[in-house]
Design a protein around this motif. Sequence first.
Motif, PDB file in Angstrom:
ATOM      1  N   HIS A   4     -24.641 -47.814  -8.941  1.00  0.00           N
ATOM      2  CA  HIS A   4     -24.674 -47.748 -10.406  1.00  0.00           C
ATOM      3  C   HIS A   4     -23.239 -47.852 -10.909  1.00  0.00           C
ATOM      4  O   HIS A   4     -22.287 -47.683 -10.143  1.00  0.00           O
ATOM      5  N   GLY A   5     -23.077 -48.096 -12.177  1.00  0.00           N
ATOM      6  CA  GLY A   5     -21.753 -48.115 -12.760  1.00  0.00           C
ATOM      7  C   GLY A   5     -21.277 -46.717 -13.113  1.00  0.00           C
ATOM      8  O   GLY A   5     -22.074 -45.790 -13.291  1.00  0.00           O
ATOM      9  N   ASN A   6     -19.949 -46.554 -13.219  1.00  0.00           N
ATOM     10  CA  ASN A   6     -19.366 -45.283 -13.630  1.00  0.00           C
ATOM     11  C   ASN A   6     -17.876 -45.428 -13.886  1.00  0.00           C
ATOM     12  O   ASN A   6     -17.416 -45.369 -15.028  1.00  0.00           O
ATOM     13  N   ILE A   7     -17.097 -45.669 -12.815  1.00  0.00           N
ATOM     14  CA  ILE A   7     -15.643 -45.614 -12.921  1.00  0.00           C
ATOM     15  C   ILE A   7     -15.089 -46.721 -13.816  1.00  0.00           C
ATOM     16  O   ILE A   7     -13.963 -46.629 -14.305  1.00  0.00           O
ATOM     17  N   GLU A   8     -15.869 -47.769 -14.074  1.00  0.00           N
ATOM     18  CA  GLU A   8     -15.388 -48.868 -14.918  1.00  0.00           C
ATOM     19  C   GLU A   8     -15.389 -48.511 -16.402  1.00  0.00           C
ATOM     20  O   GLU A   8     -14.950 -49.312 -17.246  1.00  0.00           O
ATOM     21  N   ASP A   9     -15.883 -47.329 -16.762  1.00  0.00           N
ATOM     22  CA  ASP A   9     -15.878 -46.884 -18.160  1.00  0.00           C
ATOM     23  C   ASP A   9     -15.559 -45.395 -18.199  1.00  0.00           C
ATOM     24  O   ASP A   9     -16.449 -44.547 -18.142  1.00  0.00           O
ATOM     25  N   LEU A  10     -14.276 -45.072 -18.329  1.00  0.00           N
ATOM     26  CA  LEU A  10     -13.856 -43.679 -18.372  1.00  0.00           C
ATOM     27  C   LEU A  10     -14.039 -43.066 -19.755  1.00  0.00           C
ATOM     28  O   LEU A  10     -13.728 -41.895 -19.959  1.00  0.00           O
ATOM     29  N   GLY A  11     -14.599 -43.846 -20.672  1.00  0.00           N
ATOM     30  CA  GLY A  11     -14.879 -43.315 -22.001  1.00  0.00           C
ATOM     31  C   GLY A  11     -16.107 -42.435 -22.028  1.00  0.00           C
ATOM     32  O   GLY A  11     -16.370 -41.758 -23.025  1.00  0.00           O
ATOM     33  N   THR A  12     -16.869 -42.427 -20.926  1.00  0.00           N
ATOM     34  CA  THR A  12     -18.050 -41.582 -20.842  1.00  0.00           C
ATOM     35  C   THR A  12     -18.031 -40.806 -19.539  1.00  0.00           C
ATOM     36  O   THR A  12     -17.579 -41.323 -18.504  1.00  0.00           O
ATOM     37  N   ARG A  13     -18.497 -39.594 -19.557  1.00  0.00           N
ATOM     38  CA  ARG A  13     -18.516 -38.764 -18.351  1.00  0.00           C
ATOM     39  C   ARG A  13     -19.661 -39.154 -17.423  1.00  0.00           C
ATOM     40  O   ARG A  13     -19.636 -38.888 -16.224  1.00  0.00           O
ATOM     41  N   GLY A  14     -20.693 -39.770 -17.992  1.00  0.00           N
ATOM     42  CA  GLY A  14     -21.863 -40.122 -17.197  1.00  0.00           C
ATOM     43  C   GLY A  14     -21.770 -41.512 -16.605  1.00  0.00           C
ATOM     44  O   GLY A  14     -20.741 -42.183 -16.653  1.00  0.00           O
ATOM     45  N   HIS A  15     -22.876 -41.945 -16.043  1.00  0.00           N
ATOM     46  CA  HIS A  15     -22.962 -43.280 -15.472  1.00  0.00           C
ATOM     47  C   HIS A  15     -23.134 -44.311 -16.580  1.00  0.00           C
ATOM     48  O   HIS A  15     -23.182 -43.959 -17.768  1.00  0.00           O
ATOM     49  N   THR A  16     -23.212 -45.578 -16.196  1.00  0.00           N
ATOM     50  CA  THR A  16     -23.375 -46.658 -17.172  1.00  0.00           C
ATOM     51  C   THR A  16     -24.600 -47.489 -16.825  1.00  0.00           C
ATOM     52  O   THR A  16     -25.168 -47.365 -15.737  1.00  0.00           O
ATOM     53  N   PHE A  17     -24.988 -48.356 -17.754  1.00  0.00           N
ATOM     54  CA  PHE A  17     -26.089 -49.294 -17.522  1.00  0.00           C
ATOM     55  C   PHE A  17     -25.589 -50.608 -16.923  1.00  0.00           C
ATOM     56  O   PHE A  17     -26.359 -51.552 -16.768  1.00  0.00           O
TER      57      PHE A  17
END
Length: 281
Positions: free
Chosen positions: A234-247
């Motif tokens: 899953h995505g996550n580290i590519e968006d540090l603007g959110t604490r959770g995972h990404t779509f």
Amino acid sequence: MRVLYVFIDGVGYGPAGGQNPVCPEVCPTLCALMEGAVRLDACLGVPGLPQSATGQATLYTGVNAAQVMGRHKEGFPGPTLCRLLQEDNLFLAARRKGLRVCFADAYFADAPEELAARRFKSVTTIMALTAPETLRFQRDMLAGRAVVHDLTREALVPKGYTGPTITPETAGEHLLGVAGENDLTLFEFFLTDIAGHSQDYARAAKTLGALDAFLAVVTEGRPEDLLLVITSDHGNIEDLGTRGHTFNQVPLIALGPRADEIRAGAASLTDVMPRLLRVLG
């Protein structure tokens, strides 16, 4: 043919910018690999953010674990996912083919019984315990025949480890050595997901930098007859603007013999295991 499967937790495709440390300045090797990769859906047709337990169970069984659960499941697998993994998985299927299989992550333990007794076990640990001969321990790490999850062994020091630490580059050399002894070798790196949850750019960049140095050695030193496959759940580290995972979609990277068969037509996490078994079989 031999396969080295590197699983990197929590890395997806995100827009360039200040919140995305997955960039050429931080991790040029990983970015170059992702640029030429197939992009996989991690949402699996189930509402909600993708999560680690169901995503990884899907990668290692080829079954849509989120649909089985009726939701995405975070963290450690519960009874339903454990049953799914214990019934069949990548390691069991490869062992039925008579292949030599290794989970290259070194556990800070001495025997499978110690892992089985632990209350909380990851998806990969559950899978490896179905084929205990795949496991590696402290003695293997010290002999250079296994790699610690943080690459350098520094994470073991607070747990009482007093042996030598190593560089990510040396860890890459050790992993290639392990892959040379087995038909299927799996290595799991999950610090990217932890760094993504921290929303700390400096921490994320340090984690990605170590991973990148490791991957540079693995990709540059890969023998011609070794198929290298890299995925995420899953995505996550590519968006540090959110604490959770990404779509966001996640990469499926394949380099080496029959790499086209891994990439061709792959669209979701469910497609990885069947392709691995096909090229192994």
